[in-house]
Motif scaffolding. Structure first.
Motif, PDB file in Angstrom:
ATOM      1  N   CYS A   1       6.565  -2.088   0.191  1.00 43.04           N
ATOM      2  CA  CYS A   1       6.506  -1.142  -1.565  1.00 43.04           C
ATOM      3  C   CYS A   1       5.208  -0.576  -1.400  1.00 43.04           C
ATOM      4  O   CYS A   1       4.984   0.650  -1.555  1.00 43.04           O
ATOM      5  CB  CYS A   1       6.629  -1.472  -2.076  1.00 43.04           C
ATOM      6  SG  CYS A   1       7.045  -1.086  -4.318  1.00 43.04           S
ATOM      7  N   ALA A   2       4.249  -1.296  -1.504  1.00 47.04           N
ATOM      8  CA  ALA A   2       2.988  -0.712  -1.899  1.00 47.04           C
ATOM      9  C   ALA A   2       2.122  -0.022  -1.274  1.00 47.04           C
ATOM     10  O   ALA A   2       1.252   0.796  -1.860  1.00 47.04           O
ATOM     11  CB  ALA A   2       1.545  -2.241  -2.096  1.00 47.04           C
ATOM     12  N   ASN A   3       2.044  -0.177   0.430  1.00 45.53           N
ATOM     13  CA  ASN A   3       0.754   1.275   1.277  1.00 45.53           C
ATOM     14  C   ASN A   3       1.566   2.525   0.908  1.00 45.53           C
ATOM     15  O   ASN A   3       0.540   2.892   0.540  1.00 45.53           O
ATOM     16  CB  ASN A   3       1.444   0.661   2.433  1.00 45.53           C
ATOM     17  CG  ASN A   3       1.092  -0.861   2.869  1.00 45.53           C
ATOM     18  OD1 ASN A   3      -0.077  -1.013   2.402  1.00 45.53           O
ATOM     19  ND2 ASN A   3       0.762  -1.237   4.116  1.00 45.53           N
ATOM     20  N   PRO A   4       2.984   2.753   0.693  1.00 44.60           N
ATOM     21  CA  PRO A   4       3.056   4.171   0.590  1.00 44.60           C
ATOM     22  C   PRO A   4       2.216   4.394  -1.274  1.00 44.60           C
ATOM     23  O   PRO A   4       1.983   5.554  -1.383  1.00 44.60           O
ATOM     24  CB  PRO A   4       4.497   4.410   0.400  1.00 44.60           C
ATOM     25  CG  PRO A   4       5.439   2.875   0.583  1.00 44.60           C
ATOM     26  CD  PRO A   4       4.101   2.137   1.026  1.00 44.60           C
ATOM     27  N   ILE A   5       2.502   3.748  -2.512  1.00 51.36           N
ATOM     28  CA  ILE A   5       2.618   4.298  -3.188  1.00 51.36           C
ATOM     29  C   ILE A   5       1.155   4.548  -3.300  1.00 51.36           C
ATOM     30  O   ILE A   5       0.737   5.118  -3.586  1.00 51.36           O
ATOM     31  CB  ILE A   5       2.816   3.036  -4.420  1.00 51.36           C
ATOM     32  CG1 ILE A   5       4.570   2.783  -4.656  1.00 51.36           C
ATOM     33  CG2 ILE A   5       2.541   3.603  -5.865  1.00 51.36           C
ATOM     34  CD1 ILE A   5       5.502   4.511  -4.573  1.00 51.36           C
ATOM     35  N   ARG A   6       0.209   3.709  -2.434  1.00 44.32           N
ATOM     36  CA  ARG A   6      -1.553   3.761  -2.527  1.00 44.32           C
ATOM     37  C   ARG A   6      -2.092   5.202  -2.142  1.00 44.32           C
ATOM     38  O   ARG A   6      -2.953   6.050  -2.799  1.00 44.32           O
ATOM     39  CB  ARG A   6      -2.496   2.535  -1.761  1.00 44.32           C
ATOM     40  CG  ARG A   6      -3.134   2.968  -1.879  1.00 44.32           C
ATOM     41  CD  ARG A   6      -4.269   1.521  -0.807  1.00 44.32           C
ATOM     42  NE  ARG A   6      -4.243   2.166   0.353  1.00 44.32           N
ATOM     43  CZ  ARG A   6      -4.107   2.511   1.469  1.00 44.32           C
ATOM     44  NH1 ARG A   6      -5.458   3.212   1.330  1.00 44.32           N
ATOM     45  NH2 ARG A   6      -4.488   2.584   2.524  1.00 44.32           N
TER      46      ARG A   6
END
Length: 406
Positions: A115-120
């Protein structure tokens, strides 16, 4: 470039998380490999991680637009911190019959990372002006790879002075700092279509990939490169170091370390010559893929440890010379409101293929030998080179920056 507060918080917070990720991965892989003693068993670590990240990538679009993007970043890191503490407790008295507990915990942690990787990646265009994207991507990659390089060099050394459980506690403290910093990020909402069904939210990124010519090509490249990249997982490198190079197992850390040093040098080049790289996107994409194909083939045939370090270093350089321009193309090929779904779709491709590929390469390594799988990786990169070469005009004829953005 002048770095603003939010970009700095994002980079510093993510840096503490990245340090922890490498250290906890070193600890887990070491435990599993010592318990089971085979490349196939150790390869289940990246397989578990990437499979859970793949599932997360499919679900994340449902959260975008309902939860603040910065909130998703901070929340996922807080969740990882709690789970890591549970992992530390689970390592007490771990045996061959109970090691599955480790896979359960790292799987949930990977789900949050997915979840976090694409948001970053999505947040960077919100916090940085369009004309500064190339340099911002270069800085982000330089910081990330500098940490990776340092931690792969010293990660195994930590296990000489700390037990795996103690190392997990240390990583937990790093995750706490990361969580705090990410909670300070400025609020960012990603606008999405109103009143759409959940299935349509999930499909949005895939439709964008399919209907945007350059993203369609990049999606195919992601697929091939993800499969090719599975030969560099620790489980396969362990075998290459012992069987092909015939040196101590610590060399796998050295090979990883110099690879990340090469990534850093490639990042610094893209930062220094950002304008030139932007004007030759297709050329740099092709050069990166083509030279990585050649270097991987040579690496597969090599038996000299020092030369293996040189080759790994060069692979890192050309990987980054291709990766940073590619990130800029992605970020500027569609309106930034669509980036979160685009990145989750690309993430699903990368993690899904990498997960299955990691397991497959581990099996092929045991069955056919480690040199064969590196040759296979090289030829997959050759296909990527052909895709870029045949569509070079697609990259060169579009400036991207300033186009299609809201």
């Amino acid at each position: 470039m002048n770095v603003n507060k939010n970009f700095s918080l994002l980079m510093i917070g993510q840096s503490f998380a990245n340090i922890g990720d490498v250290l906890y991965m070193v600890s887990v892989i070491s435990i599993i490999y010592d318990l089971k003693g085979s490349a196939t068993a150790a390869s289940f670590v990246p397989f578990t991680i990437t499979t859970c990240m793949f599932i997360s990538s499919l679900i994340t679009p449902l959260l975008v637009g309902k939860i603040r993007l910065n909130g998703l970043m901070a929340g996922s890191q807080i969740g990882k911190t709690i789970l890591l503490i549970l992992l530390g407790f689970s390592l007490t008295g771990i045996t061959v019959s109970t090691y599955y507990v480790v896979f359960i915990v790292i799987g949930i942690i990977a789900f949050l990372d997915g979840c976090a990787n694409p948001i970053r990646q999505t947040l960077i265009p919100y916090y940085v002006k369009p004309e500064k994207l190339m340099k911002a991507n270069g800085i982000a990659e330089t910081v990330t790879q500098l940490i990776q390089a340092a931690m792969w060099f010293v990660g195994s050394m930590f296990l000489l002075i700390l037990s795996p459980q103690q190392l997990i506690w240390f990583v937990g403290s790093l995750f706490i700092i990361s969580s705090f910093l990410l909670c300070l990020l400025e609020t960012v909402y990603a606008k999405t279509l109103e009143s759409v069904r959940k299935i349509e939210q999930i499909q949005e990124g895939w439709k964008t990939l399919f209907h945007t010519p350059v993203l369609r090509k990049i999606g195919l490249m992601y697929l091939l490169e993800s499969l090719a990249g599975t030969v560099w997982i620790a489980a396969v490198l362990y075998v290459f170091v012992s069987d092909a190079l015939e040196v101590e197992q610590t060399w796998w850390g050295f090979i990883n370390g110099v690879f990340f040093l090469g990534l850093i040098l490639g990042s610094l080049y893209c930062i220094k010559y950002a304008s030139y790289v932007e004007s030759k996107l297709g050329t740099f994409l092709f050069a990166g893929a083509f030279f990585n194909f050649l270097l991987t083939i040579v690496f597969s045939l090599n038996s000299i440890p020092i030369f293996a370090l040189v080759l790994s270093f060069c692979v890192g350089i050309f990987t980054q010379i291709k990766s940073i321009p590619q990130q800029t193309v992605i970020q500027t090929s569609v309106p930034k409101e669509q980036l979160s779904t685009v990145y989750t779709s690309l993430g699903a491709i990368g993690t899904g293929i990498f997960g299955v590929g990691s397991l497959l390469m581990g099996i092929l390594t045991d069955l056919l030998g480690v040199r064969v799988v590196f040759v296979l990786s090289g030829f997959l990169l050759a296909f990527v080179s052909m895709i870029i070469y045949k569509n070079k005009s697609l990259f060169e004829s579009n400036s991207y920056l300033g186009k299609g953005r809201s």
